[in-house]
Design a protein around this motif. Structure first.
Motif, PDB file in Angstrom:
ATOM      1  N   GLN A 116      11.416 -33.225 -34.437  1.00  0.00           N
ATOM      2  CA  GLN A 116      10.350 -32.227 -34.308  1.00  0.00           C
ATOM      3  C   GLN A 116      10.043 -31.550 -35.647  1.00  0.00           C
ATOM      4  O   GLN A 116       9.223 -30.631 -35.703  1.00  0.00           O
ATOM      5  N   LYS A 171      16.361 -22.610 -30.061  1.00  0.00           N
ATOM      6  CA  LYS A 171      15.079 -22.385 -29.391  1.00  0.00           C
ATOM      7  C   LYS A 171      14.134 -21.806 -30.440  1.00  0.00           C
ATOM      8  O   LYS A 171      14.483 -20.843 -31.138  1.00  0.00           O
ATOM      9  N   THR A 205      19.342 -27.832 -35.275  1.00  0.00           N
ATOM     10  CA  THR A 205      19.258 -28.630 -34.043  1.00  0.00           C
ATOM     11  C   THR A 205      19.830 -27.832 -32.877  1.00  0.00           C
ATOM     12  O   THR A 205      20.894 -27.219 -32.994  1.00  0.00           O
ATOM     13  N   LEU A 257       9.782 -24.646 -28.597  1.00  0.00           N
ATOM     14  CA  LEU A 257      10.667 -25.803 -28.634  1.00  0.00           C
ATOM     15  C   LEU A 257      11.974 -25.357 -27.990  1.00  0.00           C
ATOM     16  O   LEU A 257      12.708 -24.538 -28.566  1.00  0.00           O
ATOM     17  N   GLU A 258      12.225 -25.818 -26.793  1.00  0.00           N
ATOM     18  CA  GLU A 258      13.361 -25.325 -26.024  1.00  0.00           C
ATOM     19  C   GLU A 258      14.693 -25.617 -26.707  1.00  0.00           C
ATOM     20  O   GLU A 258      15.595 -24.788 -26.716  1.00  0.00           O
ATOM     21  N   SER A 259      14.812 -26.777 -27.299  1.00  0.00           N
ATOM     22  CA  SER A 259      16.030 -27.174 -28.001  1.00  0.00           C
ATOM     23  C   SER A 259      15.604 -28.078 -29.150  1.00  0.00           C
ATOM     24  O   SER A 259      15.390 -29.278 -28.958  1.00  0.00           O
ATOM     25  N   ALA A 260      15.450 -27.486 -30.317  1.00  0.00           N
ATOM     26  CA  ALA A 260      14.851 -28.210 -31.436  1.00  0.00           C
ATOM     27  C   ALA A 260      15.667 -29.449 -31.806  1.00  0.00           C
ATOM     28  O   ALA A 260      16.904 -29.438 -31.776  1.00  0.00           O
ATOM     29  N   SER A 261      14.946 -30.495 -32.160  1.00  0.00           N
ATOM     30  CA  SER A 261      15.588 -31.724 -32.621  1.00  0.00           C
ATOM     31  C   SER A 261      14.969 -32.129 -33.956  1.00  0.00           C
ATOM     32  O   SER A 261      13.873 -31.697 -34.314  1.00  0.00           O
ATOM     33  N   GLU A 272       6.211 -33.865 -24.686  1.00  0.00           N
ATOM     34  CA  GLU A 272       7.649 -33.946 -24.437  1.00  0.00           C
ATOM     35  C   GLU A 272       8.428 -33.114 -25.465  1.00  0.00           C
ATOM     36  O   GLU A 272       8.220 -33.243 -26.667  1.00  0.00           O
ATOM     37  N   GLY A 273       9.312 -32.281 -24.969  1.00  0.00           N
ATOM     38  CA  GLY A 273      10.135 -31.447 -25.838  1.00  0.00           C
ATOM     39  C   GLY A 273       9.511 -30.105 -26.183  1.00  0.00           C
ATOM     40  O   GLY A 273      10.120 -29.302 -26.898  1.00  0.00           O
ATOM     41  N   TYR A 274       8.309 -29.849 -25.654  1.00  0.00           N
ATOM     42  CA  TYR A 274       7.588 -28.611 -25.951  1.00  0.00           C
ATOM     43  C   TYR A 274       7.157 -27.924 -24.656  1.00  0.00           C
ATOM     44  O   TYR A 274       6.980 -28.576 -23.623  1.00  0.00           O
TER      45      TYR A 274
END
Lengths: 112, 112
Positions: free
Chosen positions: B85, B18, B15, B78-82, B62-64
């Protein structure tokens, strides 16, 4: 909003039997695609249907398109085990961009 | 034959990391697509690109983010994986408007 519905979601059938998978969509389109996906694998293109009344056949699979009813069918004739896979339909939209909206897929299990 | 390759088959990330997913096609196609596939939801379009440096949001951007610096290569970031995702990511490419999309083998991403 364009929606694509497939049914059934799961289909268990015996070898040698016939069955049909249905793909309904909610808005006008004259571009309909069928794909096959084996477990853990990517999508393989089966058929491209581009006009009302289009019918295409490959082996034991036959696909048709009725744009007035907004319905495509994938008919399986005399099923064999090798046809076990997940089948997706997808509808083209967005004019020249031709993006695709996919159905949720039909998992087909052909039992000996 | 059209060939679409993806840089990794499996990825495990933490989490907040990138993440870069790379896709390359060898057919000089103008159009490239990123999807994610989740059980029961089918394939959903994240982003697509219709030319170098051109991109458009799909249904779930969103999120990509994406990058297309060369015609044959399309990257999903993915700038900040969650954890939400975690999914199978599929890349596709297409030439002419009505042509089918050709899919890569997929990247299965697990975010811990």
């Amino acid at each position: 909003e364009l929606k694509v519905e497939q049914n059934p979601l799961f289909l268990s059938m015996q070898e040698g039997k016939n069955y049909t998978i249905y793909c309904n969509y909610s808005t006008t389109s004259d571009r309909l695609y069928w794909y096959r996906q084996d477990p853990g694998k990517s999508l393989e293109s089966l058929f491209v249907l581009l006009s009302n009344g289009a019918v295409k056949q490959e082996g034991r699979l036959m696909a048709s398109l009725d744009t007035k009813a907004r319905l495509s069918t994938l008919h399986i004739t005399a099923a064999v085990h090798d046809l076990s896979a997940t089948y997706f339909c997808a509808v083209g939209y967005g004019g020249a961009t031709n993006k695709l909206i996919f159905g949720t897929g039909t998992l087909l299990a052909v039992q000996p | 034959d059209v060939k679409v390759t993806q840089s990794s088959r499996y990825l495990v990330k933490r989490t907040g990391e990138k993440v870069f997913l790379e896709c390359v096609q060898d057919m000089d196609h103008e159009n490239m697509f990123w999807y994610r596939q989740d059980p029961g939801l089918g394939l959903r379009l994240i982003y697509f690109s219709y030319d170098v440096k051109m991109k458009e949001k799909g249904d779930i951007p969103e999120g990509y983010s994406v990058s297309r610096e060369k015609k044959e290569r399309f990257s999903l970031i993915l700038e900040s994986a969650s954890t939400n995702q975690t999914s199978m990511y599929l890349c596709a490419s297409r030439g002419q408007v009505q042509e089918t999309q050709y899919f890569g083998p997929g990247t299965r991403l697990l975010v811990l």
